[in-house]
Each structure stands twice: as structure tokens, then as C-alpha cells.
Design an enzyme around this catalytic site. Structure first.
Site, short mmCIF file in Angstrom:
data_model
loop_
_atom_site.label_atom_id
_atom_site.label_comp_id
_atom_site.label_asym_id
_atom_site.label_seq_id
_atom_site.Cartn_x
_atom_site.Cartn_y
_atom_site.Cartn_z
CG HIS A 257 -0.78 -0.33 2.47
ND1 HIS A 257 0.18 0.32 3.18
CD2 HIS A 257 -1.34 -1.23 3.33
CE1 HIS A 257 0.21 -0.16 4.41
NE2 HIS A 257 -0.68 -1.10 4.52
CG HIS B 102 -2.87 -7.01 12.21
ND1 HIS B 102 -3.89 -6.11 12.15
CD2 HIS B 102 -1.86 -6.49 11.44
CE1 HIS B 102 -3.54 -5.09 11.37
NE2 HIS B 102 -2.32 -5.30 10.92
CD GLU C 130 -2.80 -4.00 6.78
OE1 GLU C 130 -2.06 -3.86 7.77
OE2 GLU C 130 -2.77 -3.22 5.80
CG ASP D 96 -0.42 -7.83 5.81
OD1 ASP D 96 -1.49 -7.43 6.29
OD2 ASP D 96 0.69 -7.50 6.26
CG HIS E 243 -0.78 -1.27 11.04
ND1 HIS E 243 -0.96 -2.05 9.93
CD2 HIS E 243 -0.98 -0.01 10.61
CE1 HIS E 243 -1.23 -1.34 8.88
NE2 HIS E 243 -1.25 -0.10 9.24
CG ASP F 46 1.67 -5.37 11.14
OD1 ASP F 46 1.91 -6.43 10.56
OD2 ASP F 46 0.78 -4.58 10.77
CE1 TYR G 259 5.99 -3.98 8.23
CE2 TYR G 259 5.84 -3.04 10.43
CZ TYR G 259 5.30 -3.80 9.41
OH TYR G 259 4.07 -4.39 9.57
CG HIS H 148 5.37 -8.27 7.93
ND1 HIS H 148 4.82 -8.84 6.80
CD2 HIS H 148 4.41 -7.47 8.44
CE1 HIS H 148 3.57 -8.40 6.65
NE2 HIS H 148 3.29 -7.58 7.63
FE1 FEO Z 1 -0.86 -4.32 9.46
FE2 FEO Z 1 1.28 -6.74 8.28
O1 FEO Z 1 -0.33 -5.85 8.49
#
Ligand code: FEO
Length: 397
Positions: free
Chosen positions: A23, A77, A79, A81, A144, A163, A191, A222
Site C-alpha cells: 500500500h 491482526h 489486515e 496480509d 497497527h 506487525d 518498516y 514480517h
Molecule cells: Fe498491518 Fe502486516 O499488516
């Protein structure tokens, strides 16, 4: 491939070598979507992966256990991903309950058809026993997204931090002591600047809660897993959450016929007279991802644009939109740029954007009509000296 964090706890995620955009964040070095499998008397999967890679996640789980053995899937989370693979994963694991908090459930229901899922809704501070181990849940709102949480395994002193502490970094390795620490910390900084900077205050609260835990390993969703350099990444986060200024000046500009560029170079020259790291960044040759990473820890910042149709250059508008959203704090600076006949123009518009970002303005916008005269360029050097003098003091603290 078997990557063991602790006995009975393995990485089962996906390394995304080729992703180059997250994004708007330019992920030059790819990313990973980390999932983990805990095999105890009960079996749990911690977080899923992006939807296209759920087949690999399932394959990695099946190499270690049968899908029928999965009792829990934890979603830290929502999101996509991390949650995108959940529909296929939940369909493949007939016994599994989806563990998440109430906000996460609502968010997942908005994203996916969850009608067949078995839910196990947890609150902040709740625990679930897996047998020899416990999963403890800590809500971390806005790190996040509002529904985010950590999962902590006290018996292994292991924190699944989603995250937080992550990096968009694809590597042949999984642990922080298998790669250069400088490289990993730089990726963690990039990041933080591009994903988390806006949420400095909640991140600071989360850090305080994490500091109360006995931690031997941090497994983010990640990038690399922290097991040897937890102290270093904690110390770095303590600075980043407040955008702690370093003796560093950033001169950021767009240009049309090189007038604003001449001003930028003179501002840089003035700043360079002081003992600071002074950087000149052109918005057309530097991606916004790097720009906000450099801005994160600068003390002073000058931003310039010429005037185009009474406003600013589109490339600068794009960077300012990105930067304003991330809201860097603890900066001083000023706006500059050239104009022709417009009474308002680029420098004034930049000044308004900087004030919106709550940057302390050191002076009124510095302007040059059409082409900067030697006198204007000397004024630019003086303004650069002001930036340098201000930023230099942070080298002594
Ligand atoms: Fe806030 Fe890795 O997603």
C-alpha cells in the site's frame, strides 16, 4: 525445511521474494508473512498469510502435523496480509477454533464469509492452555489496526508481536543473528517509518506492556525473528516512537526550471557548516518510502516546491500526502520555493502543509521570484545555517 523457534514451535509462513509494493511502501527487499505452528497437547497456528500463499502455509503445516490436529488458529491482526489466508485455512482445519478479540471478529466478518467458523473470543489478559504451554493475549490497539493483539507464551518467553518489530524483508534466513544486524535494523526502521509512525503513542504504550514481560524471543509477522538482538530493537523502538531527533537535516525539494533546486542546494550548504548529517532529497528521484524513513529521525527539515498553477508540483503533493498521513513529530523547519506571478504559490502551500504536520516553523516561507538572485541564495544559506545550528545540538544529548 523445518525452522524451529523453540522445541515444538516452528515457522510455517511464506517468504515473498518479489513483492515490491505494500500500500504505497516500496518493498525493495520483498517481505515475509510469518505464521507459526505450536504443537503441544493442543495444536495452534499463530496468524495466517496473504491469500495467494495459503497453499504454501497449509503445505508447511502438513509437513509437521495433520490439519485435523489443529485445535486453534490465532488471528492477532485482521489486515489481509495476515488474514487473507484464513478462509481457506479454516476450511481445511475442521476442528479449529478461531481465537481473536471481539474487535477482530467484527473486522474479519466484514472481510470474509465467516459463517462456518467456530469462534473463541478472548479479552485482554485472557489465557488458553495448550497443555505444557499457555497462550496469553494482550490487546495492542492501533499497532497497527484497532483490533491488533500480541500472543505471549510465558513458558517459552516468546512473544508473537504481529506487525510490531517487523520488517518487510525477504531472506534465506529467519533469525536476527543470521544476517547483518545493521541491515535488519535499517529494514525495521523503514518498516516503522512507513507503517507505524502515525501510531507512536499507542506503540509506546504497547512497548511499556511488552517491557513487563520476560522475553527471550520476539516473533513478528514480517521479517526476521528476534532472539539475539531484542535489546537493540527495543532501544531503537524507544527512539522511533517519539521520532527522537538526531543531528540531521533533510532538505527535500521538487523543481521545475532549477530555481527551487538552486535554493535547496544553498540551504544544504548552510546546514553543512555545522556538525550534522545533511541530506538533499529530490522527490522525483527519491521514493516516498525512503523520504519518510529519513524524516523519522531528522531534527530539522526544509521542504521546497516551485509554483505550478498556483499550487505545488504534483510529485511533491504526493509525498506530502504520504508524509502528512504518517505525521512525523519533533521537527523544526521551513518552506521554500520559487514563484512567477502567483501571490500564493508553492512555498506558501508547502508552509501550510508543514504546519498541518505540526512541524515547528522557524521562519516564513523563503521565496524567489522566477530565479533566485545571489542575495536570495545567501538568505537560503543563512536559513540552512539555522537548520544546522538547531540540529547540531542533538549530537550533544
Ligand atoms: Fe498491518 Fe502486516 O499488516
Amino acid at each position: 525445511m523445518k525452522i524451529t523457534l523453540k522445541e515444538g514451535i516452528d515457522w510455517v509462513g511464506y517468504v515473498d521474494w518479489t513483492v515490491r509494493d505494500f500500500h504505497g511502501y516500496k518493498t525493495n527487499n520483498g517481505s515475509t508473512y510469518n505464521s507459526y505452528l505450536i504443537r503441544d497437547e493442543k495444536t495452534a497456528v499463530i496468524d495466517a498469510v496473504k491469500a495467494p500463499y495459503v497453499g504454501k502455509l497449509i503445505e508447511h503445516i502438513q509437513a509437521l502435523t495433520a490439519l485435523e490436529n489443529i485445535d486453534y488458529v490465532v488471528c492477532n491482526h485482521a489486515e489481509p496480509d495476515h488474514s487473507g489466508g484464513l478462509p481457506d485455512l479454516m476450511a481445511a482445519c475442521p476442528q479449529a477454533e478461531l481465537i481473536c478479540n471481539a474487535k477482530c471478529k467484527i473486522t474479519l466478518e466484514m472481510h470474509y464469509d465467516t459463517t462456518s467458523w467456530k469462534w473463541n473470543i478472548v479479552e485482554d489478559g485472557d489465557s488458553i492452555s495448550l497443555g505444557k504451554r499457555t497462550l496469553s493475549f494482550i490487546n495492542t490497539p492501533m499497532v497497527h489496526w484497532p483490533e491488533s493483539m500480541f500472543t505471549y507464551v510465558p513458558e517459552d518467553k516468546l512473544l508473537f508481536s504481529m506487525d510490531a518489530f517487523g520488517q518487510h524483508y525477504a531472506s534465506a534466513f529467519r533469525f536476527d543473528d543470521e544476517e547483518s544486524l545493521d541491515v535488519i535494523l535499517q529494514e525495521a526502521k523503514t518498516y516503522y517509518a512507513n507503517i507505524v509512525m502515525l501510531y507512536g503513542r499507542p506503540v509506546a504504550q504497547t512497548m511499556a506492556r511488552a517491557a513487563e514481560l520476560d522475553i527471550e524471543m520476539i516473533a513478528p509477522s514480517h521479517g526476521m525473528i528476534w532472539r539475539s538482538h531484542i535489546k537493540e530493537v527495543f532501544e531503537a523502538y524507544q527512539k522511533w516512537v517519539v521520532c527522537k531527533p538526531r543531528p540531521k537535516v533533510v532538505v527535500l525539494y521538487a523543481t521545475m526550471w532549477h530555481s527551487t533546486e538552486k535554493m535547496a542546494r544553498s540551504i544544504l550548504e548552510g546546514a553543512q557548516e555545522y556538525d550534522v548529517e545533511a541530506q538533499l532529497l529530490n522527490v522525483d528521484s527519491t521514493h516516498a518510502t525512503r523520504i519518510v524513513t529519513e524524516v523519522l529521525d531528522c531534527a530539522a527539515l526544509a521542504i521546497g516546491s516551485p509554483t505550478l498553477n498556483n499550487g505545488i508540483m504534483p510529485s511533491m503533493a504526493s509525498v506530502l500526502c504520504y508524509m502528512t498521513g504518517l505525521r512525523p513529530t519533533h521537527k523544526q523547519g521551513f518552506a521554500f520555493g520559487s514563484y512567477g506571478w502567483s501571490k500564493r504559490g508553492g512555498p506558501a502551500e508547502i508552509g501550510i502543509a508543514m504546519e498541518e504536520m505540526k512541524i515547528d516553523m522557524m521562519r516564513a516561507p523563503l521565496r524567489a521570484q522566477y530565479v533566485p538572485t545571489p542575495e536570495i541564495l545567501e538568505e537560503c544559506r543563512n536559513a540552512g545555517r539555522m537548520l544546522g545550528k538547531y540540529a547540531e545540538q542533538f549530537g550533544r544529548t
